[in-house]
Design a protein around this motif. Structure first.
Motif, mmCIF file in Angstrom:
data_model
loop_
_atom_site.group_PDB
_atom_site.id
_atom_site.type_symbol
_atom_site.label_atom_id
_atom_site.label_comp_id
_atom_site.label_asym_id
_atom_site.label_seq_id
_atom_site.Cartn_x
_atom_site.Cartn_y
_atom_site.Cartn_z
ATOM 1 N N VAL A 83 81.367 -59.424 10.603
ATOM 2 C CA VAL A 83 81.397 -58.004 10.954
ATOM 3 C C VAL A 83 80.112 -57.280 10.563
ATOM 4 N N PHE A 84 79.606 -57.546 9.370
ATOM 5 C CA PHE A 84 78.530 -56.725 8.822
ATOM 6 C C PHE A 84 77.147 -57.355 8.910
ATOM 7 N N ILE A 85 77.038 -58.661 9.124
ATOM 8 C CA ILE A 85 75.731 -59.315 9.174
ATOM 9 C C ILE A 85 75.349 -59.556 10.635
ATOM 10 N N THR A 86 74.182 -59.044 11.020
ATOM 11 C CA THR A 86 73.715 -59.206 12.393
ATOM 12 C C THR A 86 73.177 -60.621 12.604
ATOM 13 N N PRO A 87 73.657 -61.333 13.611
ATOM 14 C CA PRO A 87 73.165 -62.699 13.852
ATOM 15 C C PRO A 87 71.722 -62.698 14.341
ATOM 16 N N THR A 88 70.983 -63.737 13.995
ATOM 17 C CA THR A 88 69.595 -63.881 14.422
ATOM 18 C C THR A 88 69.423 -65.182 15.193
ATOM 19 N N TYR A 89 68.408 -65.191 16.071
ATOM 20 C CA TYR A 89 68.140 -66.348 16.927
ATOM 21 C C TYR A 89 66.670 -66.733 16.789
ATOM 22 N N THR A 90 66.379 -68.024 16.921
ATOM 23 C CA THR A 90 65.026 -68.532 16.735
ATOM 24 C C THR A 90 64.568 -69.297 17.961
ATOM 25 N N SER A 91 63.356 -68.978 18.417
ATOM 26 C CA SER A 91 62.733 -69.698 19.527
ATOM 27 C C SER A 91 61.420 -70.301 19.031
ATOM 28 N N THR A 92 61.089 -71.498 19.502
ATOM 29 C CA THR A 92 59.929 -72.229 18.996
ATOM 30 C C THR A 92 58.999 -72.637 20.132
ATOM 31 N N SER A 93 57.714 -72.448 19.899
ATOM 32 C CA SER A 93 56.672 -72.891 20.820
ATOM 33 C C SER A 93 55.743 -73.843 20.079
ATOM 34 N N SER A 94 55.237 -74.862 20.770
ATOM 35 C CA SER A 94 54.379 -75.857 20.136
ATOM 36 C C SER A 94 52.981 -75.826 20.742
ATOM 37 N N VAL A 95 51.975 -75.940 19.868
ATOM 38 C CA VAL A 95 50.587 -75.996 20.324
ATOM 39 C C VAL A 95 49.918 -77.212 19.726
#
Length: 247
Positions: A44-56
């Motif tokens: 309820v109280f913690i906002t979910p986060t998402y991760t995207s990755t790019s490679s060089v």
């Protein structure tokens, strides 16, 4: 004297064990309550986060790198690029290009750069509360930092070998992990409270307690009246049944 101390310590531990055993249902209830609270708070109280990755790919020449010296040079450059990717000019340009409503320090905290061992590859990751925004930002960071590194260091710019993807699963928070932590917290708090109450309880419960706390020996003990009356009533009923049987 040493044996006496060992005996007292053993009795204390036994009392604590029985105190915990007596309150085991209360401890389990506290653990379940802690787990439920942690689970509900996480969802309820913690906002979910998402991760995207790019490679060089870090290269030091325009030709193909095949020698060990070139590989070592590319690895050394990778460490320099880790710093340059999160430099202020790169962050400010990314914010301007995307029109982000955030400070450069916040953007810097959301960026993670990793260099896998013995490789010339840099994995740039961006964490955001919106999956699409995470992909958009990481792609822009990879592009801007590649141009910035090539311009400032006068080397071949790192090649983007993999663009970010829109993440479908959240990175954090972990509901399972937080629920387990809540369960453990409930067990620790409730068990600790039971132990404290047991240690602070200095009431006389047996003849051994009289000898231990008061330092005097016990001459006699008076049975509990309730137990005595109960046993007397049972004997009376048995005699009545016996007489009835004879008749």
């Amino acid at each position: 004297m040493e044996n006496l101390h060992d005996e007292e310590r053993e009795i204390d531990l036994r009392e604590l064990f029985f105190a915990l055993k007596k309150r085991i249902l209360w401890i389990i209830a506290a653990a379940l309550l802690g787990g439920c609270i942690a689970c509900a708070y996480t969802q309820v109280f913690i906002t979910p986060t998402y991760t995207s990755t790019s490679s060089v790919l870090v290269i030091s020449k325009e030709t193909t790198l095949t020698s060990i010296a070139d590989l070592q040079l590319g690895t050394e450059l990778a460490h320099d690029y880790e710093i340059l990717i999160k430099s202020t000019p790169v962050l400010e340009e990314v914010i301007d290009n995307l029109g982000l409503n955030m400070d450069k320090d916040i953007l810097k905290k959301s960026i993670t750069v990793e260099n896998p061992t013995d490789t010339r590859i840099l994995n740039i990751s961006v964490t955001n509360t919106e999956p699409a925004a995470a992909k958009e930002i990481v792609d822009q960071v990879a592009q801007v930092s590649s141009e910035f590194v090539g311009d400032k260091m006068e080397v071949v710019p790192p090649k983007i070998i993999e663009e970010g993807e829109i993440p479908e699963t959240k990175t954090a928070p972990s509901v399972t992990r937080n629920t387990l932590l809540g369960l453990m917290a409930g067990i620790v708090v409730s068990a600790g409270l039971v132990v404290v109450l047991a240690v602070m309880n200095d009431t006389i419960k047996s003849e051994d307690d009289i000898t231990r706390y008061l330092g005097i020996s016990t001459l006699a003990s008076v049975p509990d009246r309730k137990d005595f009356v109960g046993q007397k009533n049972k004997r009376g009923k048995k005699k009545a049944k016996g007489r009835g049987g004879k008749k």
